[in-house]
Structure formats: C-alpha cells, structure tokens
Design a protein around this motif. Structure first.
Motif, PDB file in Angstrom:
ATOM      1  N   GLN A   1      -6.790  13.354 -12.193  1.00 54.80           N
ATOM      2  CA  GLN A   1      -6.373  12.126 -12.373  1.00 54.80           C
ATOM      3  C   GLN A   1      -6.131  11.838 -13.773  1.00 54.80           C
ATOM      4  OE1 GLN A   1      -9.920  10.153 -11.077  1.00 54.80           O
ATOM      5  NE2 GLN A   1      -8.513   8.665 -10.145  1.00 54.80           N
TER       6      GLN A   1
ATOM      7  N   LYS B   1       0.920   4.284  -2.942  1.00 48.00           N
ATOM      8  CA  LYS B   1       0.742   5.408  -2.713  1.00 48.00           C
ATOM      9  C   LYS B   1       1.876   6.403  -2.995  1.00 48.00           C
ATOM     10  CE  LYS B   1      -2.470   5.087   1.086  1.00 48.00           C
ATOM     11  NZ  LYS B   1      -2.235   4.632   2.541  1.00 48.00           N
TER      12      LYS B   1
ATOM     13  N   ASP C   1       0.870  -1.206   0.115  1.00 47.03           N
ATOM     14  CA  ASP C   1       0.035   0.063   0.043  1.00 47.03           C
ATOM     15  C   ASP C   1       0.851   1.250  -0.145  1.00 47.03           C
ATOM     16  OD1 ASP C   1      -1.990  -1.433  -0.029  1.00 47.03           O
ATOM     17  OD2 ASP C   1      -2.931  -1.194   2.026  1.00 47.03           O
TER      18      ASP C   1
ATOM     19  N   LEU D   1      -0.544   6.260  -6.768  1.00 47.47           N
ATOM     20  CA  LEU D   1      -1.843   5.560  -7.391  1.00 47.47           C
ATOM     21  C   LEU D   1      -2.505   5.059  -6.251  1.00 47.47           C
ATOM     22  CD1 LEU D   1       0.351   2.780  -9.292  1.00 47.47           C
ATOM     23  CD2 LEU D   1      -1.192   4.260 -10.093  1.00 47.47           C
ATOM     24  N   THR D   2      -3.837   4.825  -6.363  1.00 45.25           N
ATOM     25  CA  THR D   2      -4.790   4.541  -5.148  1.00 45.25           C
ATOM     26  C   THR D   2      -4.581   3.011  -4.908  1.00 45.25           C
ATOM     27  OG1 THR D   2      -6.615   4.259  -6.830  1.00 45.25           O
ATOM     28  CG2 THR D   2      -6.587   6.274  -5.821  1.00 45.25           C
ATOM     29  N   THR D   3      -4.530   2.561  -3.551  1.00 45.32           N
ATOM     30  CA  THR D   3      -4.068   1.476  -3.297  1.00 45.32           C
ATOM     31  C   THR D   3      -5.137   0.243  -4.035  1.00 45.32           C
ATOM     32  OG1 THR D   3      -5.557   1.741  -1.085  1.00 45.32           O
ATOM     33  CG2 THR D   3      -3.225   1.652  -0.921  1.00 45.32           C
ATOM     34  N   SER D   4      -6.485   0.777  -4.257  1.00 45.47           N
ATOM     35  CA  SER D   4      -7.489  -0.381  -4.935  1.00 45.47           C
ATOM     36  C   SER D   4      -6.834  -0.884  -6.223  1.00 45.47           C
ATOM     37  CB  SER D   4      -8.500   0.518  -5.267  1.00 45.47           C
ATOM     38  OG  SER D   4      -8.372   1.442  -6.012  1.00 45.47           O
TER      39      SER D   4
END
Lengths: 321, 299, 325
Positions: C278, A142, A138, A146-149
C-alpha cells in the motif's frame, strides 16, 4: 500504425514573447498518436516538450501563441482541428476526449472540498447523468488504485502519491480516449512513481487508452513507452520504437544523452554533454545541436536537417543520415 | 592547472564597487516604469520647489507688512493671510519644513524598524519574543490619541514632534521586516554563508538587508507621508511648535484666524494640495519600486 | 581505514503542535538512533525517500541542528561538545554542497565574492592577490574556464550547471576534509549531471576529500559512492559496499527501492502488476517496532514487537531486519 491517427500534430510552431524577444519554443513539429499507443516525449528543460503537449489541448496562453500548424483529432464526428474549435466544444474535448495530468496537479486540488465533490463537479459539468455519478466516482477511484473510502477525504489528508492518483481519477472522469501525463511522477518517490506508472499502463490495457508521457527522464521511458520522441531545442530530433532507440540511437544528441546517465552496472563511466542548449530567441541557421555535437561538419551549420525515416519507422533529424 | 599572474586590471575588476552599478541599473529601470517615473518627477519637483523657497522665496514668510486677507494678485501670487504674510512664501518655506520632517521621521523609523525586525527575525527565540511583544504593545495603542497626549506633555518643539512620530512609526515596519527576514534566512545561501564562517551580523548585512531594500524603501516612503500628515494634524489641533513654518501650521492659522469667515480659499488650498501631491508622488514611486524589483520567474 | 565521522545513537525529534491553543503535540523522529561511520577518502552514499531524514542527518553531521540524543565524532571528537573557537575550526574543515543551484547563491553577490568568502574568513593571512589566484584555480578545478570570465558575474547570468559548479568551488576552496553533498544533481538536467558527478568523484580521487552524498536516486548514488546506507523513516535499515547493495539487497525496503528504479533498457518493460503493498504516509513516532512493518510484504508478528537489530550479516554488509536473525 496503419490506421488513421487518433491525434495528428501537423507542422506546429509555438512562440513566447518575453521582454521584447520572441522565443521559438516549438518549431515545426509533426507527431502522430494512434489508438492504443504509448508515446513518450523526452527532452530536457527548455526543449519545448511541455509546450508541445499543451497544444494537444489548445492550452497555450499568453504570452505564448501558436504560430502555425494544426492539431487534428479524430473523434466520433470525424476529424477536427483542436486549435479552431469553438470554446464550448473545446471544453467537452478537454475532458471527454483528451485529458492531462500535470506535475503540479498534486497541489491543484481544491483544498476545501472533499475528493468526492471534485469528481462530481467535473462529471456533472460534462453532462454525466446525475443518477450515475455516485457509481462512476467509485469506479474511477478504483481505476486509479484507490479505495473508495478516500472519497470522503480532503486533499491535505492524502499523501503525494494518493493525490496524484486522485488526479488520475479526475482525468479519467469523463472516459477520455487519450491521457497525457506531463512529468506526472517527477515529484514523487521512486516506489510511488513505479506504482502510479504501472497503474497507468494497466488502465491503457483495460480501457484501451492511448497514453502520452512527457518526461525528462530517459531511463524511465525505456520501461514504459513503445514509441519515443526525443526533443531538443523545440524540435523532435529522433523518433523510434523504444528498443531501436536504446539499442541503436542515431542522433548524436540521443547518443550523448544515453551516455550521460548512470546505470546500475558499476564501472561504466558517464560523461555530460558539453555546452548549453541554444538561445531560442535567436535565429538558428543550421542544426540546433551543431555547436555541441562531436560529429558536426560544415553542412550542419548551413542548413537545418529534416526529420526523415531511415528505415523501420526510425526517424532522425541529422545530416549524417 | 594554469598559474595565472595577477594583473592590475583584474584586481580592480574583482575589487571594484558594484553597488553603484546596481543602483544605476535600478534607477534606469524605474525611469522606464511609467508610475515610477511619475513618482520620481513629482517628488523631485517638490524638493526643488522647497529649495527655491529656502533660498529665494519672494518674501520673508514671517514679515507682515502687506494688507491682510488679500486675494491672489501680482504682488502676492497666492494672496496674504490674517496678518498680511505672503502665502506663497509661507507655503514654499513650509514645504521644505514638512519634507524635512517627513524625511527625518522616515529615516529614524526605518532605522529602528529594520534593526528590530531583522534582529527578531534572524535570531528568533527569546529576543524575538521580547521585541515582538514590545511591537504588539505599540501597535495596539491607538496612535493619534497617544500622540496628542505625548505632545501635550512634552515641550512644544518641532524636534519632539519628529521624535514622537518616529517612535510611533516603526512597529509596523518591524513586523514586515521580521516576516521577510524569516523567509530570507531559510534561503540556502544563508546556510552557505554560515558554513563559510560568517557571523550572524555579517550574514545580516550581506544576505538579508540587501534583499530588503526595496521593501524598506517602500515602507519608508509611506512612513514619511504619514509623518507629514500626522505632524500637520497635530499642528492643526494646535499641538507642537506653532511658530514653525510648515503645512500644518498654515492649516492651523487658517482655521483659527478667521480664514473661513473671509472665505480665504487661497490660504487653505496650498497646504491641502501639497499633501495630496506628496501622497500621489509617494504612491507612484512605491508602486514603481515594487513592480521593478519584484522577483522575476526563472533565471 | 580511519573514520572521519562516527555517529552514535543520533536521535532528532521534531515536535508539531496542533489543535486548540496548540495543546495537542505529536512527535516525529527524523533521526532514530542512527549509527554510521564514514571513512577517510570515501564517498558515503545515503539514500532514502523524501521525509526519510537523510537531509537532517547531513545537517546534524555539520552541527547545523541540535540533537535530542547521541553524539557525532569528527576525528574522534564529539562536535556537539565543541566550544566557540573549536567550532570555528570545525567549520573550516567541513563544507556542504546544496541541492538548489538557484537558491544557494546570493543573487546580489558576485561569483568572486561568494567563492572567496571562506578563504577570507578562514585564511585571513592571505593577500588579496593570493585569494584571487586561489579562486581562479578553484573555479578551473570545477570546470569553469576561463575562470576570469566568471569572477564578476552574478548568479543570474549563469546556467544551472554553472551555478552548481560555483557551489562546489565555494565548498572546496578552503580545503575542507569533509563535505556533505545534499542532492547536488537532482535539480539539474540529465545531460549536465554527469559532469558534476565526475567532479565530485575527482574531489575524492585527486584531492582526497571525504564526502557524504545524499540522494533519493540510487543509480546516481551508486555511481559516485564507495558505500551506501539506506534510510527509512529516520533509521538506517541497510548499509554496505555500493556494488553489494545493488546486486544483493537484503532488506525488503531496499529490494523494493531497487526494483522501482527506472533502467534505460527497453527489454525490461514494467509489467502491469503493482508492487510493494500500500501507499500511505507513515511517520516514525518512536514506537518499539520495525519502521517498515506497516509496508513490508514479509511482515511477521515479531516485527511489531521489537526493533530489529542492525547487524553485520555478511562482511561489511549490515541490515536491520528479522529475516536475517
């Protein structure tokens, strides 16, 4: 600049044997990278910039071979020559000390494995405690912006820019001290390029990383690098702080290169460099740029110039100075 | 701009034919390749052997004036068969027939296969659908049983055998050529030719087929070998023209005229070894062609 | 000024089939109601990121693909109505310069043959001597001197820069009125680009050619172009004089693009703040909303309710954004 360098390349030469010819891709190059530096190596295709970067990780493979020289890395246990490391140490070195992001890396992620799995493999392979891995995945994602999803995604579900960010996360997986980006954003659109590069600069700040950018784009390095090395025909022909290099380019090649790129100002004419780079399989007696150089004189054909300091850490390899 | 006068030399230079030079370059490259060289020597050797057989075989292969089932001797180097025919002569002449059979099948199959493949790949759409369905049908029919059936009902001549084998030989090649054409037609120079006003057929001959020559050659070589083996196989089963002198009929007579009972190994070995040598030579040559023509990286 | 190319509501959709038995289809609009006008003796720059549809527009203008909707006029005549004979004449008048100098020349065809082909097809009346003369002349125009030396060479014997010049020679030899140059320098080394760009400018200045210059690189585009259009997901979002677009970009997307360009000035160090929202991939599915709404930092509700009109905000400066309503 006073401290002992993190990575010190000493008199390195690399050759490629192709079709019975020997191509001298890198020719007696010296380079130092200090802790916290942002260094750029700029050159056109065939200048040897990528080959040089590969020596930092001892990645030269057949048909290439390192002719001579050392790559000294200053790690926790003192200074070691990367080129003479045992394979097991080299493996550790390649992720934990120095790591690299390639241009083609975007397409080198394993297509049938989730992002998470790829990060986990690298971490465990390099001795990260298994209980910490999830938290570290994670954290690295980050860091790469990037988002952790996305860790549950497969590579084909991500855009080019996101894949390159995953590669940044991978490169950071084992907390390296030095990160080398070899044309890492060349294939990306400008907006994404800027996002990725600013992210790398932020990481440098936050994690006190050293960064090396290998690129053909001299405009780009002006915006990101502190120290710029200009390579031509396997040699570093000029090295200076960014400001000096752009305001007062000394080597005729650097000067010509800067005149050949268009700017956003309307009306400034640009001109290309005549001729083509020399055939590196042939012996070059004098300066490799001599036959394209507008300021060439007799000495340039007779003896090769040395890279020397002409003041303020501005190095140039040209008989004019 | 300088107005340059035209001298004869330059006109000749730009209009002189280049393909011969390319062919020479290719051959010299192939000659330097170990397997390529071996393949060339083997196949060339077979052809010479057949030619000698055609013009100067020691006996007429159909003349039966010696004793039957003689093992190799000075008079008959490979012995004689069930009615006293000289096996060496039979084998030499038979090599010629078998090679001609293989060569003809390869040429005919390649002609059909390349035409169908290139047209389907280049023009696409309905033409492609129709042609490829035909190919699919031919590919799914089990080959040898169909061969046997066709040969049984058609007149038993060597020509019909060759024709049947040619018709069954091309579908696979057509598929290969079609998929290569699909890749080739995306090259920018094809679009450039289109913009230069060239027609579809002109583009096919200029930008598509020249690039396919190595792959056509390699496939044709295998079709030829396959053809020789298939013809021999048919003859072995007593199908086709049994009066023809070739490797297949030699095998047929061996098995049907007590070759086994007499343990006449000298009768069985020549055609068997011939087929092996042909296959080996073909394999070496196609390997050589593949490796000397595969695209190299960079400029 | 007379227009040479005029596109009217040009729309091109690509359908991809997916899933079991390919029953799920999704439609992507590569070109979405594009209206551009290219004037005579003008270099018209078209910029956009990969996947924005810029190359598709180039191909459409040369009638190399079929359209779903709209028409394209060449000197006032819809090229999609042309019959065989007229199409042949249209081919003579239009040409293209390609991106990849390695793939745009047939490796087994000599330079002479490649370059002379358009002449031999479109000018059958010329004698072989005349053709050779014209080829030599054209090669010299693009800086391949002495031209004699190149006639018999194969592409593999030349450098990337030289090949690109051959590509340009082939495009101009039959004296077309209009040329589409699709990323002509993006695969060349920096030091070789300048000469190619200058050759293109000279085609306009000295031979009065009109050109559409397609590129992802704004700096290069503004160097050669008189006017620039910015494309985003198949739509033209902004169009104007090239100096004006650079100095005074109006559309939020153009602003982001221009902010992201590397400039060779070490005093303009990039700070570590990230820009432009984004990153993720969107495609144009023909929805009734602004194509940039998903990424725009200034997005309002109205952006998702209808498409913004493409209108003249300042003289000769068009933009499609509700901020300028």
């Amino acid at each position: 600049m006073m401290s002992f360098p993190l990575l010190e390349v000493k008199d390195i030469s690399v050759e490629y044997g192709v079709d019975g010819k020997t191509i001298k891709a890198v020719n007696h190059v010296n380079l130092e990278i200090n802790k916290g530096d942002v260094v750029a190596i700029v050159g056109e295709s065939g200048s040897g910039k990528s080959t040089l970067a590969m020596t930092f990780l001892n990645l030269i493979e057949k048909p290439g071979r390192i002719r001579n020289g050392k790559v000294n890395y200053r790690g926790a246990k003192g200074v070691v020559d990367v080129l003479r490391m045992r394979p097991v140490d080299l493996m550790r070195y390649r992720w934990k000390e120095v790591s690299m992001i390639f241009q083609s890396a975007m397409n080198s992620l394993n297509p049938v494995m989730r992002i998470e799995g790829q990060l986990r493999d690298v971490m465990i392979e390099h001795g990260t405690d298994e209980s910490l891995v999830d938290a570290k995945i994670d954290e690295k994602l980050k860091l790469a912006g990037l988002t952790t999803s996305i860790k549950k995604s497969y590579p084909h579900e991500l855009s080019g820019g996101m894949k390159q960010r995953v590669n940044i996360a991978l490169a950071l997986a084992c907390d390296p001290k030095l990160l080398i980006a070899d044309e890492a954003t060349t294939a990306l659109d400008v907006v994404v390029q800027r996002q990725i590069l600013t992210r790398l600069l932020k990481l440098k700040q936050d994690l006190s990383l050293s960064l090396v950018f290998i690129t053909h784009d001299i405009s780009l390095v002006a915006n990101i690098a502190e120290i710029i090395n200009v390579m031509y025909a396997g040699k570093i022909v000029e090295r200076a702080f960014a400001k000096q290099l752009f305001e007062n380019p000394l080597h005729p090649y650097t000067e010509a290169l800067l005149q050949s790129i268009p700017t956003l100002e309307k009306g400034t004419a640009i001109k290309g460099i005549k001729g083509t780079p020399p055939d590196l399989s042939k012996e070059i007696k004098g300066c490799p740029f001599a036959d394209r150089c507008p300021k060439m004189f007799d000495r340039c054909l007779a003896e090769p110039p040395e890279l020397k300091n002409v003041g303020d850490n501005h190095y140039v390899s040209c008989h004019l100075y | 701009m300088t107005n340059v006068g035209i001298d004869k030399e330059r006109m000749e230079a730009v209009t002189s034919s280049r393909p011969t030079k390319r062919f020479k370059d290719f051959m010299s490259k192939l000659w330097k390749h170990r397997k390529g060289k071996a393949g060339l020597i083997i196949l060339f050797g077979l052809v010479i052997f057949a030619l000698i057989g055609h013009f100067a075989a020691p006996y007429n292969p159909l003349a039966n004036n010696a004793a039957a089932f003689q093992p190799p001797s000075h008079a008959h180097l490979l012995g004689t068969d069930y009615i006293g025919q000289d096996i060496l002569s039979w084998f030499m002449v038979g090599t010629g027939t078998s090679l001609v059979v293989g060569f003809t099948i390869a040429i005919l199959s390649a002609l059909i296969g390349v035409t169908v493949g290139v047209i389907a790949g280049y023009f696409g759409g309905k033409i492609d659908d129709v042609l490829m369905r035909a190919v699919d049908v031919l590919l799914v029919i089990p080959g040898f049983p169909l061969l046997v059936i066709l040969q049984t009902f058609l007149p038993p001549t060597l020509e019909t055998t060759v024709l049947i084998l040619s018709i069954l030989g091309w579908p696979f090649l057509a598929r290969v050529i079609r998929s290569q054409t699909l890749t080739l037609k995306e090259r920018q120079y094809v679009l450039a030719s289109k913009l230069s006003g060239l027609s579809g057929m002109q583009i096919i001959f200029r930008d598509i087929i020249p690039m396919l020559i190595p792959i056509i050659t390699i496939n044709a070589i295998f079709i030829a070998v396959g053809g020789v083996v298939a013809q021999a196989g048919l003859a072995f089963f007593g199908l086709g023209d049994l009066r023809s002198v070739n490797w297949g009929t030699e095998l047929y007579y061996f098995f049907n005229q007590d070759g086994i009972a007499y343990k006449a190994w000298w009768w069985l070995l020549p055609p068997g070894i011939g087929i092996i040598i042909l296959g080996l030579g073909a394999n070496f040559l196609s390997n050589g062609i593949f490796e000397t023509t595969k695209p190299q990286k960079g400029g | 000024m007379n227009s040479i190319i005029e596109t009217n509501q040009v729309t091109k959709e690509f359908v991809t089939k997916r899933g079991f038995l390919k029953r799920t289809t999704s439609t992507t609009r590569a070109l979405d109601q594009v209206n551009v006008t290219i004037n005579e003796n003008e270099i018209f720059g078209l910029i956009g990121e990969s996947g924005s549809g810029k190359t598709t527009l180039g191909l459409a203008i040369l009638r190399l693909i079929d359209l779903n909707q709209g028409k394209i006029n060449f000197f006032g005549e819809n090229i999609y109505d042309l019959k065989k004979r007229q199409l042949f004449n249209f081919r003579e008048k239009t040409q293209m310069i390609f991106q990849d100098p390695y793939s745009s020349l047939n490796p087994v065809v000599t330079i002479y043959k490649s370059v002379s082909t358009p002449l031999k097809v479109f000018h059958k009346e010329m004698s072989e001597e005349q053709v050779v003369d014209k080829v030599i002349q054209t090669l010299e125009t693009v800086g391949l001197t002495p031209a004699d030396q190149f006639l018999n060479k194969f592409p593999s014997q030349m450098s990337g820069g030289q090949r690109q010049r051959v590509g340009i020679a082939r495009a101009v030899i039959s004296d077309p009125d209009f040329i589409v140059a699709d990323e002509p320098v993006s695969m060349l080394d920096v030091s070789l680009r300048a000469d190619i760009l200058n050759i293109l400018i000279n085609l306009k200045l000295k031979l009065n050619k009109s050109m559409m210059f397609i590129s992802h690189d704004i700096t290069v585009t503004q160097y050669v172009s008189d006017r620039i259009a910015v494309m985003h997901l198949g739509q033209i979002v902004e169009m104007g004089e090239s100096g004006e677009i650079i100095k005074n970009p109006l559309h939020p997307y153009t602003k982001t693009l221009i902010d992201s360009i590397p400039v060779p000035d070490p005093n303009k160090k990039w700070n570590t703040d990230e820009i432009g929202g984004q990153i993720s991939e969107y495609t144009n599915e023909g929805k009734n909303e602004c194509s940039y709404a998903n990424k725009c930092p200034f997005v309002k509700d109205v952006c998702r309710e209808r498409r913004p009109d493409f209108k003249e905000v300042e003289k000769n400066h068009f933009v499609a954004c509700v901020l300028y309503d």
